[in-house]
Every structure is written in structure tokens, then in C-alpha cells.
Design an enzyme around this catalytic site. Structure first.
Site, mmCIF file in Angstrom:
data_model
loop_
_atom_site.group_PDB
_atom_site.id
_atom_site.type_symbol
_atom_site.label_atom_id
_atom_site.label_comp_id
_atom_site.label_asym_id
_atom_site.label_seq_id
_atom_site.Cartn_x
_atom_site.Cartn_y
_atom_site.Cartn_z
ATOM 1 C CG HIS A 147 -9.161 11.106 27.901
ATOM 2 N ND1 HIS A 147 -9.805 11.806 26.655
ATOM 3 C CD2 HIS A 147 -9.085 10.800 28.636
ATOM 4 C CE1 HIS A 147 -10.825 12.257 27.811
ATOM 5 N NE2 HIS A 147 -10.580 11.586 28.619
ATOM 6 C CG LEU A 148 -12.257 8.463 26.062
ATOM 7 C CD1 LEU A 148 -13.328 10.107 26.700
ATOM 8 C CD2 LEU A 148 -12.407 7.494 26.920
ATOM 9 C CB CYS A 166 -12.236 14.119 21.947
ATOM 10 S SG CYS A 166 -13.045 13.411 20.051
ATOM 11 C CG HIS A 167 -12.373 14.604 25.918
ATOM 12 N ND1 HIS A 167 -11.835 13.308 24.977
ATOM 13 C CD2 HIS A 167 -13.930 14.581 26.553
ATOM 14 C CE1 HIS A 167 -13.599 12.507 25.348
ATOM 15 N NE2 HIS A 167 -14.235 13.389 25.932
ATOM 16 N N GLY A 168 -9.980 17.864 23.760
ATOM 17 C CA GLY A 168 -8.517 19.004 24.193
ATOM 18 C C GLY A 168 -6.853 18.125 24.304
#
Length: 184
Positions: free
Chosen positions: A122-123, A144-146
Site C-alpha cells: 500500500h504505502l 499503518c492502514h490495517g
């Protein structure tokens, strides 16, 4: 013009001029070669890059269910020795439930060993190993975002668009050493 008269082409001045032209061209060619060689050599990988192109990791002390993290090309690589139960649980997950469907068999060289690059798709965060994240198997969670990855590094939920990448690797010495960065 008489036969005994010399033309301007036969004069000693012409031969000196030819020698100067040939010498200048030869000097320019040597200079160009001297400039091109370092330029071409600058395109070769640096010594520090060549040193990290492959990494050997000793996995002989890993028991089933244990994992370790190695560094390769500046990225963490997760190496997990999976139990038979984990492999069965991972392979029981239906492909239609996965965002990036890929069989476990296509991601591993041997069923009990998993090798993936530990960077979230993702990132670029680093997921952490979580016990029983998927029913009957460990997995990775990117805090960070799950994003959640199963025990094969496949994305099962969250914003990550793809599975954890599998690097080129090969086993050396009867499964005691894994060479990352080289495919057999």
C-alpha cells in the site's frame, strides 16, 4: 606542364601536412577512447550494490512455526518455517476471497518455507507478524492502514492492492541456507 615539373601534391609540404593530419586524428581517437572507457565503467553497478545482490541466510536453527527477518537490498525479507497445520489452513482459504488471487503453491518453493519481501504494497510500511491472524495460521498486519496478509503473504483485507512480493531465492545445503536474490 612538363613531365619533370613537380605538382603541388608531390611536394614535401604535402607529406608533412598528411603526417600532421594523421597524428591529430590518432591523438583524437586515443583521447575519445580514454574518455569513453570511464564513462562506460560508470554504468556498472557499484561494489556495495554487487555485495548486496545476493544474501545467504542460515535457517538451520528455525523450528516449525518460527520466523526471522533478513535484510536484502535495504528491504526486510520475512522467512517463516510453517507448520503443517498452517499450510493446510492457508491453502483452505478460497481464492475468491483474496484481493490478489494467487495460490500458495505458486508463492513457495517448498510448502513449509515462506520467503517474502516484508514491505506493505500500500504505502511501503513494514508489517508485523501476528499469531493466529488468519484462522489456524499466523499472518502479517500493517498497522499503518490495517492491511492484513495471510501466512502466504497474500492480501486478505485492507487498502493494500497486492500480495507481498516473493523475491528470487534458492535453497542451498539441504534447506539450511537460503540464498536470496538468485533463482536456481
Amino acid at each position: 606542364m612538363a613531365k619533370d615539373q613537380k605538382t603541388s601534391d608531390d611536394s614535401p609540404q604535402t607529406t608533412r601536412r598528411d603526417f600532421i593530419h594523421i597524428s591529430a586524428c590518432a591523438f583524437a581517437a586515443v583521447g575519445a577512447g580514454a574518455a569513453i572507457v570511464p564513462f562506460i565503467q560508470s554504468m556498472n553497478p557499484a561494489d556495495d550494490v554487487l555485495a548486496t545482490s545476493t544474501v545467504d541466510v542460515d535457517v538451520s536453527k528455525l523450528n516449525p512455526g518460527e520466523s526471522l527477518t533478513a535484510m536484502w537490498r535495504g528491504k526486510p525479507v520475512f522467512i517463516k518455517r510453517r507448520t503443517e497445520e498452517e499450510v493446510k489452513a492457508i491453502r483452505a482459504i478460497p481464492l475468491k476471497e483474496l484481493k490478489d488471487p494467487q495460490t500458495d503453491q505458486a508463492r513457495v518453493e517448498q510448502p513449509d518455507w515462506l520467503v517474502v519481501i516484508g514491505v506493505c504494497t500500500h504505502l511501503g510500511c513494514i508489517p508485523t507478524l501476528r499469531k493466529n491472524l488468519v484462522e489456524g495460521a499466523d499472518g502479517w498486519l500493517c498497522a499503518c492502514h490495517g492491511s492484513k496478509y495471510d501466512g502466504s503473504g497474500r492480501i486478505i483485507s485492507g487498502p493494500a492492492p497486492a500480495n507481498l512480493p516473493v523475491p528470487a531465492y534458492t535453497f542451498l545445503n539441504d534447506n539450511k541456507v537460503i540464498r536470496i536474490g538468485e533463482k536456481a
